[in-house]
Design a protein around this motif. Structure first.
Motif, mmCIF file in Angstrom:
data_model
loop_
_atom_site.group_PDB
_atom_site.id
_atom_site.type_symbol
_atom_site.label_atom_id
_atom_site.label_comp_id
_atom_site.label_asym_id
_atom_site.label_seq_id
_atom_site.Cartn_x
_atom_site.Cartn_y
_atom_site.Cartn_z
ATOM 1 N N LEU A 150 56.149 58.070 21.612
ATOM 2 C CA LEU A 150 57.169 57.390 22.436
ATOM 3 C C LEU A 150 58.587 57.637 21.947
ATOM 4 O O LEU A 150 59.520 57.691 22.752
ATOM 5 N N GLU A 151 58.753 57.809 20.628
ATOM 6 C CA GLU A 151 60.107 57.955 20.082
ATOM 7 C C GLU A 151 60.786 59.255 20.539
ATOM 8 O O GLU A 151 61.997 59.410 20.397
ATOM 9 N N LEU A 152 60.002 60.193 21.069
ATOM 10 C CA LEU A 152 60.577 61.453 21.544
ATOM 11 C C LEU A 152 61.049 61.367 22.986
ATOM 12 O O LEU A 152 61.666 62.302 23.507
ATOM 13 N N LEU A 153 60.715 60.264 23.637
ATOM 14 C CA LEU A 153 61.071 60.163 25.048
ATOM 15 C C LEU A 153 62.526 59.745 25.194
ATOM 16 O O LEU A 153 62.977 58.766 24.601
ATOM 17 N N GLU A 154 63.259 60.496 25.998
ATOM 18 C CA GLU A 154 64.646 60.157 26.325
ATOM 19 C C GLU A 154 64.987 60.884 27.614
ATOM 20 O O GLU A 154 64.209 61.721 28.077
#
Lengths: 335, 335
Positions: A243-247
């Motif tokens: 999730l931390e890679l989603l932007e």
């Protein structure tokens, strides 16, 4: 709709019939397997073939008390699996019937007394030769269909699938229903191919019996055939790192199933729509499946989703001008 | 060597001792579990905690005839698992002891008569509360150590691990051995961090009991903590798709184990060295492990590899000027 690329409706119907018209043959194999005795089930092959069968491991787990596991053929031979022995029924698949690791695993399994059901393409092949119950599908499709019939009947024989006959009757309509899915999804698939074919990186997410579909599509189509970089991750594990890679700007494609883990997928949808403008949700519930009773929709999810995804592949192939058959290394180099 | 960043040798020894000095407590729990009766074993948690335990599912499979499976806590609750019932021993882990999905799964499992061994950090936590055998490690490390002792003793109790006492005696040296690994690997880790921290995409590969280490490191460290894009894939499945993405300029990191699947890893090494100039092979066999008998090296592979990889994290953190503790979303948003 008139201009769907690489889509021959009649040929798909013909190929589904190739398998369905041999329903009695598959059921007789299941009956024999049942009579021979099944104490546990192993699903074993490699890559996309293993992924094709993994939904059936989940089906067996959910509908029966049979112990069931999935193991990669190469890891099986190297490291073993303590459930294997007489009484073990192994489900194996290989389009060519000669996949080196799968054939070697079949030999390993036979030496330990296991019985093998295999689904292979050609009239004869090394894997079929090693199998106790061997089904040759020729160019029949979808690849899931022999397993719906064999596994469904086996569960029925064990008293774990009371309505199997009705389910199998519905499968007569599967070819047409999957064509309907292809037609319903094509416009979105065209748009997807145009929008995302040049993205440097894709996140693909799914759960339950659509997880193997997602894993396999990302690896065996996007990576292997289209040379597109992917990270595939299960819906629940998405929240434990990826999730931390989603932007904004990062494409995420989510396959939503109609089965038990649907809520896990919808949670990803809710999060992703807040954090990327490149979210694609492909929801199995959105497809009309003519001729299929609602109560069988969830079980058919893997075949339905693969039919939809095939429209992405076929359109990507055209948009990227990159044939799905080109490889850098596979069957070009020894390794 | 004098300047290893974020490395406190004495503190690592202290933290290993926190666990090892409670060996008798863990062994007593294993004895109780054995006496309570174990018919099968489920490994269940989420994300990195699940990955920490998965090597122990393989250990049980290879050393005993106990049926064993690994299931994600969220998928378990949604879809079930037909092996769960009285007689099921579940291994669970959560650093905080309050991971929502894991705690809910523990409740679900208790309702079905399963018994739970859990390894958690705090003196008290919801997961520990629900457990039949609860070990609280405080800031003890490595996270694998309680499982080596609990699972090892359980297998010994069942007659499946004759030399367990010698293995456990060797574990007294584990903290020192892992420090030796950190020191031996640090120079390479510094070089790795400098060479690869700005790469847009990494392929990570491993097999057997190093596969969960690889999966978890890529997801929970590179993705979650460092926001680096990864594809992790098992050594055998690498050849069924992902290989096509390898070309000069693409970094591939391969973890090579000393266990049964070593040859599957070496096959990837041979292929990758032909096709990328950015290959990193981290071979567990290259590390000296002072105080550890050679015969226990393979079993300790996951702890050894995690110690080496930690040096990459610690150096990446410095080179990237990106604290491992920063998150975009985790514990900042509800989802």
């Amino acid at each position: 709709m008139a201009d769907m690329v690489n889509f021959d409706e009649q040929d798909f119907l013909r190929r589904a019939d190739i398998v369905y018209t041999r329903r009695a043959e598959l059921e007789a194999m299941a009956d024999r397997a049942y009579e021979d005795g099944v104490t546990n089930v192993l699903v074993c092959s490699v890559g996309g073939s293993l992924a094709t069968m993994e939904p059936f491991a989940l089906m067996i787990d959910r509908m029966s008390d049979l112990p069931v596991r999935s193991v990669h053929a190469a890891e099986l031979m190297a490291a073993g699996c303590n459930m294997v022995g007489p009484g073990t029924l192994v489900l194996m698949a290989s389009k060519s019937g000669d996949t080196v690791e799968t054939v070697a695993a079949a030999r390993w399994l036979k030496e330990r007394g296991a019985r093998i059901f295999s689904s292979t393409g050609p009239d004869a092949s090394p894997l079929a030769e090693l199998s106790d119950y061997d089904f040759h599908f020729g160019d029949g499709r979808p690849l899931e269909l022999p397993f719906y019939l064999f596994v469904g009947r086996l569960l029925a024989d064990r008293g774990s699938f009371a309505d199997y006959a009705d389910f199998a009757d519905n499968l007569a309509s599967l070819g047409g229903a999957l064509n309907a899915v292809r037609k319903q999804f094509d416009e979105r698939a065209v748009a997807y191919a145009h929008a995302y074919h040049a993205e440097p990186y894709h996140i693909w997410v799914a759960s339950g019996d659509l997880w193997p579909v997602c894993y396999s599509y990302a690896m065996c189509v996007l990576e292997e055939s289209l040379w597109i970089r992917t990270k595939s991750v299960s819906s629940p594990d998405f929240f434990h790192g990826t999730l931390e890679l989603l932007e904004p700007g990062v494409p995420l494609t989510l396959l939503v199933g109609e089965g038990a883990t649907r809520d896990l997928d919808l949670r990803v949808a809710r999060f992703a729509e807040q954090h990327t403008d490149k979210l694609t949700v492909i929801d199995a519930a959105d497809f009309e499946l003519p001729g299929i009773d609602d109560r069988w929709r969830a079980l058919l999810g893997p075949a339905v989703m693969n039919a939809a995804l095939q429209r992405i592949s076929k359109n990507m192939e055209v948009v990227c001008k990159h044939s799905l058959d080109i490889r850098r290394y596979y069957r070009k180099e020894a390794y």
